[in-house]
Design a protein around this motif. Structure first.
Motif, PDB file in Angstrom:
ATOM      1  N   PRO A  19       0.851  -1.209   0.023  1.00 26.21           N
ATOM      2  CA  PRO A  19       0.056   0.038   0.017  1.00 26.21           C
ATOM      3  C   PRO A  19       0.828   1.422   0.168  1.00 26.21           C
ATOM      4  N   ARG A  20       1.906   1.127   0.661  1.00 23.60           N
ATOM      5  CA  ARG A  20       2.756   2.318   0.829  1.00 23.60           C
ATOM      6  C   ARG A  20       3.386   2.711  -0.544  1.00 23.60           C
ATOM      7  N   ASP A  21       3.715   1.689  -1.202  1.00 27.65           N
ATOM      8  CA  ASP A  21       4.359   2.111  -2.655  1.00 27.65           C
ATOM      9  C   ASP A  21       3.131   2.563  -3.513  1.00 27.65           C
ATOM     10  N   LEU A  22       2.109   2.088  -3.677  1.00 21.11           N
ATOM     11  CA  LEU A  22       1.088   2.330  -4.449  1.00 21.11           C
ATOM     12  C   LEU A  22       0.528   3.868  -4.331  1.00 21.11           C
ATOM     13  N   ALA A  23       0.578   4.287  -2.846  1.00 21.62           N
ATOM     14  CA  ALA A  23       0.276   5.477  -2.280  1.00 21.62           C
ATOM     15  C   ALA A  23       1.413   6.510  -3.089  1.00 21.62           C
ATOM     16  N   GLU A  24       2.692   5.988  -2.722  1.00 21.36           N
ATOM     17  CA  GLU A  24       3.689   6.960  -3.465  1.00 21.36           C
ATOM     18  C   GLU A  24       3.496   7.167  -5.056  1.00 21.36           C
ATOM     19  N   LEU A  25       3.445   6.100  -5.437  1.00 21.15           N
ATOM     20  CA  LEU A  25       3.197   6.142  -7.039  1.00 21.15           C
ATOM     21  C   LEU A  25       2.054   6.986  -7.480  1.00 21.15           C
ATOM     22  N   ALA A  26       0.957   6.979  -6.765  1.00 18.31           N
ATOM     23  CA  ALA A  26      -0.252   7.698  -6.978  1.00 18.31           C
ATOM     24  C   ALA A  26       0.124   9.445  -6.866  1.00 18.31           C
ATOM     25  N   GLU A  27       0.991   9.625  -5.914  1.00 17.87           N
ATOM     26  CA  GLU A  27       1.244  10.891  -5.459  1.00 17.87           C
ATOM     27  C   GLU A  27       2.295  11.316  -6.357  1.00 17.87           C
ATOM     28  N   VAL A  28       3.072  10.707  -6.904  1.00 16.87           N
ATOM     29  CA  VAL A  28       4.180  11.355  -7.806  1.00 16.87           C
ATOM     30  C   VAL A  28       3.967  11.404  -9.304  1.00 16.87           C
ATOM     31  N   PHE A  29       2.982  10.351  -9.680  1.00 19.76           N
ATOM     32  CA  PHE A  29       2.601  10.262 -11.025  1.00 19.76           C
ATOM     33  C   PHE A  29       1.038  10.493 -11.006  1.00 19.76           C
ATOM     34  N   GLY A  30       0.980  11.986 -10.948  1.00 17.37           N
ATOM     35  CA  GLY A  30      -0.574  12.354 -11.078  1.00 17.37           C
ATOM     36  C   GLY A  30      -1.271  12.243 -12.460  1.00 17.37           C
ATOM     37  N   PHE A  31      -0.470  12.060 -13.405  1.00 22.82           N
ATOM     38  CA  PHE A  31      -1.165  11.768 -14.750  1.00 22.82           C
ATOM     39  C   PHE A  31      -1.782  10.508 -14.820  1.00 22.82           C
ATOM     40  N   ALA A  32      -1.485   9.469 -13.841  1.00 20.98           N
ATOM     41  CA  ALA A  32      -2.239   8.074 -13.853  1.00 20.98           C
ATOM     42  C   ALA A  32      -3.375   8.182 -12.909  1.00 20.98           C
ATOM     43  N   PRO A  33      -4.491   7.788 -13.116  1.00 17.77           N
ATOM     44  CA  PRO A  33      -5.636   7.796 -12.277  1.00 17.77           C
ATOM     45  C   PRO A  33      -5.212   6.811 -10.993  1.00 17.77           C
ATOM     46  N   GLU A  34      -5.598   7.325  -9.767  1.00 19.37           N
ATOM     47  CA  GLU A  34      -5.164   6.495  -8.661  1.00 19.37           C
ATOM     48  C   GLU A  34      -5.970   4.887  -8.648  1.00 19.37           C
ATOM     49  N   GLU A  35      -7.269   4.928  -9.161  1.00 21.37           N
ATOM     50  CA  GLU A  35      -7.530   3.796  -9.183  1.00 21.37           C
ATOM     51  C   GLU A  35      -6.945   2.879 -10.259  1.00 21.37           C
ATOM     52  N   ALA A  36      -6.359   3.284 -11.272  1.00 22.65           N
ATOM     53  CA  ALA A  36      -5.602   2.433 -11.968  1.00 22.65           C
ATOM     54  C   ALA A  36      -4.285   1.991 -11.475  1.00 22.65           C
ATOM     55  N   ILE A  37      -3.779   2.950 -10.825  1.00 22.44           N
ATOM     56  CA  ILE A  37      -2.458   2.519  -9.919  1.00 22.44           C
ATOM     57  C   ILE A  37      -2.826   1.161  -9.077  1.00 22.44           C
ATOM     58  N   LEU A  68       0.645  -1.499 -16.298  1.00 21.87           N
ATOM     59  CA  LEU A  68      -0.003  -0.022 -16.698  1.00 21.87           C
ATOM     60  C   LEU A  68       0.921   0.793 -17.329  1.00 21.87           C
ATOM     61  N   PHE A  69       0.735   1.315 -18.312  1.00 16.77           N
ATOM     62  CA  PHE A  69       1.591   2.384 -19.021  1.00 16.77           C
ATOM     63  C   PHE A  69       0.804   3.678 -18.919  1.00 16.77           C
ATOM     64  N   ALA A  70       1.396   4.715 -18.351  1.00 14.64           N
ATOM     65  CA  ALA A  70       0.923   6.127 -18.559  1.00 14.64           C
ATOM     66  C   ALA A  70       1.974   7.162 -18.647  1.00 14.64           C
ATOM     67  N   GLY A  71       1.551   8.470 -19.236  1.00 16.74           N
ATOM     68  CA  GLY A  71       2.451   9.453 -19.360  1.00 16.74           C
ATOM     69  C   GLY A  71       2.558   9.799 -20.860  1.00 16.74           C
ATOM     70  N   GLY A  72       3.774  10.421 -21.168  1.00 18.20           N
ATOM     71  CA  GLY A  72       3.929  11.300 -22.257  1.00 18.20           C
ATOM     72  C   GLY A  72       4.198  10.119 -23.551  1.00 18.20           C
ATOM     73  N   PHE A  73       4.578   8.892 -23.316  1.00 18.30           N
ATOM     74  CA  PHE A  73       5.043   7.902 -24.361  1.00 18.30           C
ATOM     75  C   PHE A  73       3.432   7.180 -24.722  1.00 18.30           C
ATOM     76  N   ILE A  74       2.451   7.485 -24.175  1.00 16.95           N
ATOM     77  CA  ILE A  74       1.161   6.891 -24.377  1.00 16.95           C
ATOM     78  C   ILE A  74       0.040   7.744 -24.568  1.00 16.95           C
ATOM     79  N   ALA A  75      -0.997   7.537 -25.395  1.00 18.63           N
ATOM     80  CA  ALA A  75      -1.988   8.622 -25.427  1.00 18.63           C
ATOM     81  C   ALA A  75      -2.792   8.545 -24.354  1.00 18.63           C
ATOM     82  N   GLU A  76      -2.995   7.552 -23.289  1.00 16.74           N
ATOM     83  CA  GLU A  76      -3.728   7.661 -22.332  1.00 16.74           C
ATOM     84  C   GLU A  76      -3.514   6.378 -21.695  1.00 16.74           C
ATOM     85  N   PRO A  77      -3.617   6.404 -20.367  1.00 19.81           N
ATOM     86  CA  PRO A  77      -3.427   5.337 -19.384  1.00 19.81           C
ATOM     87  C   PRO A  77      -3.990   3.930 -19.635  1.00 19.81           C
ATOM     88  N   THR A  78      -3.064   2.806 -19.806  1.00 22.29           N
ATOM     89  CA  THR A  78      -3.655   1.831 -20.708  1.00 22.29           C
ATOM     90  C   THR A  78      -2.854   0.643 -20.071  1.00 22.29           C
TER      91      THR A  78
END
Length: 362
Positions: A299-317, A329-339
């Protein structure tokens, strides 16, 4: 072709999952716990970059997982596999007796890195540090024993203390040093398509870190040339800790923080792979614009990821908790939308697969 096919949609298996190759000009973070298929999947992405771009790859490889990057799998007898096999891929191995040894020149290191190797502080060890700062040696003529002998023969207290320090720490006896032969940075300057540095075979725990620091220092010193390279660091927590404890670790972390903050405009792009985000220095993690996430349960790692990578929806993370091996899960500049993606098959051999339990023959 700017799109890299790395698998299929997890929720729509008939749809190809693609990454935009042009967007690897940003830093990338790749995360997954042990057993998630992280290293295998990383190989899928690197193969696609080799096939569809001219971007040189520099792979810092602590577990020798990518030393067979040029060897194609028996099940992958395809034109693409043949293309990868024909690329200029160079592998440098650590430890004694290697045909292509991973060597760097001690004399090429910056004064501050030499001091870090010798565990010296510029204030606390001011006199010894000053001797080191003004000592010069020809890379082709450098001889550790002669250097120490000359320092001791001088009779000067600071030089004698420096000689004692060098002998006591035995750093000049490391397998890492080239001792007048070529350095791996010479090969990197030629920008082969892929350069793999096997960091795992050294005897001294500081050697892999100094090897990485020597290479990164060299790239940073020549950054104004703006020659792009993707710096792939597998098991990046070994080199980019949030809590470095030695002078070498602090110097290495500082160099990575600098590259993360300023390297992008010079074509120095990081691709960091690790098991947990909390094991990476936050000033490096926060600079990553691309995310590849495989199974993570904590859970701590998932919370950290959600906080740092705001471009990925928390539920997806949070869905990463339920991923099976090879799902991501891929998200960010190299993909059109979180996938959500089911990763594809490797074309080349993975050198560091899991050891299997030996079973009794029936």
């Amino acid at each position: 072709m700017t799109m890299l096919q790395i698998g299929t949609g997890l929720d729509s298996p008939t749809a190809a999952a693609e990454l935009d190759a042009r967007r690897f000009n940003r830093h990338t973070f790749w995360c997954g716990q042990s057993g998630s298929g992280k290293t295998y999947a990383l190989g899928v992405v690197l193969e696609q970059l080799l096939l569809h771009t001219e971007l040189p790859l520099l792979i810092l490889d602590p577990n020798a997982d990518f030393v067979r990057l040029q060897e194609t799998r028996d099940s992958a007898a395809t034109t693409s596999a043949e293309m990868i096999a024909g690329l200029d891929t160079r592998v440098f191995r650590s430890g004694p007796g290697r045909d292509d040894p991973l060597h760097v020149r001690y004399v090429d290191l910056s004064p501050s890195t030499k001091a870090a190797v010798l565990q010296m502080d510029p204030i606390r060890d001011a006199e010894e540090y000053n001797v080191l700062l003004h000592s010069e040696a020809d890379a082709k003529q450098f001889d550790a024993a002669e250097l120490v002998k000359a320092f001791r023969a001088s009779g000067e207290p600071a030089r004698v203390r420096l000689a004692n320090r060098m002998e006591n720490l035995q750093v000049l006896n490391w397998d890492l040093w080239s001792r007048g032969t070529s350095s791996v940075v010479d090969a990197i300057d030629e920008r082969p398509r892929a350069t793999v540095l096997d960091l795992g075979g050294f005897d001294h725990p500081a050697e892999p870190k100094v090897a990485a620091l020597a290479v990164l220092e060299h790239l940073w010193a020549r950054r104004q040339e703006r020659r792009p390279v993707l710096i792939v660091i597998d098991e990046a927590h070994n080199l980019c800790s949030p809590d470095p404890s030695t002078e070498v670790e602090r110097a290495l972390t500082a160099q990575l923080v600098q590259i993360a903050a300023e390297g992008r405009k010079f074509g120095l792009w990081l691709f960091l792979s690790t098991q947990r985000p909390t094991k990476i220095h936050p000033n490096v993690l926060s600079q990553c614009d691309n995310l590849g996430l495989m199974r993570v349960n904590a859970p701590r790692d998932l919370a950290e990821l959600a906080e740092v990578f705001g471009f990925a929806p928390e539920e997806a993370i949070r869905r990463a908790k339920s991923f099976r091996q090879g799902q991501a899960l891929f998200a960010g500049g190299f993909i059109a939308e979180p996938t959500f993606v089911q990763m594809g098959e490797r074309l080349t051999e993975e050198a560091g697969g899991d050891v299997r339990v030996p079973m009794r023959a029936i």
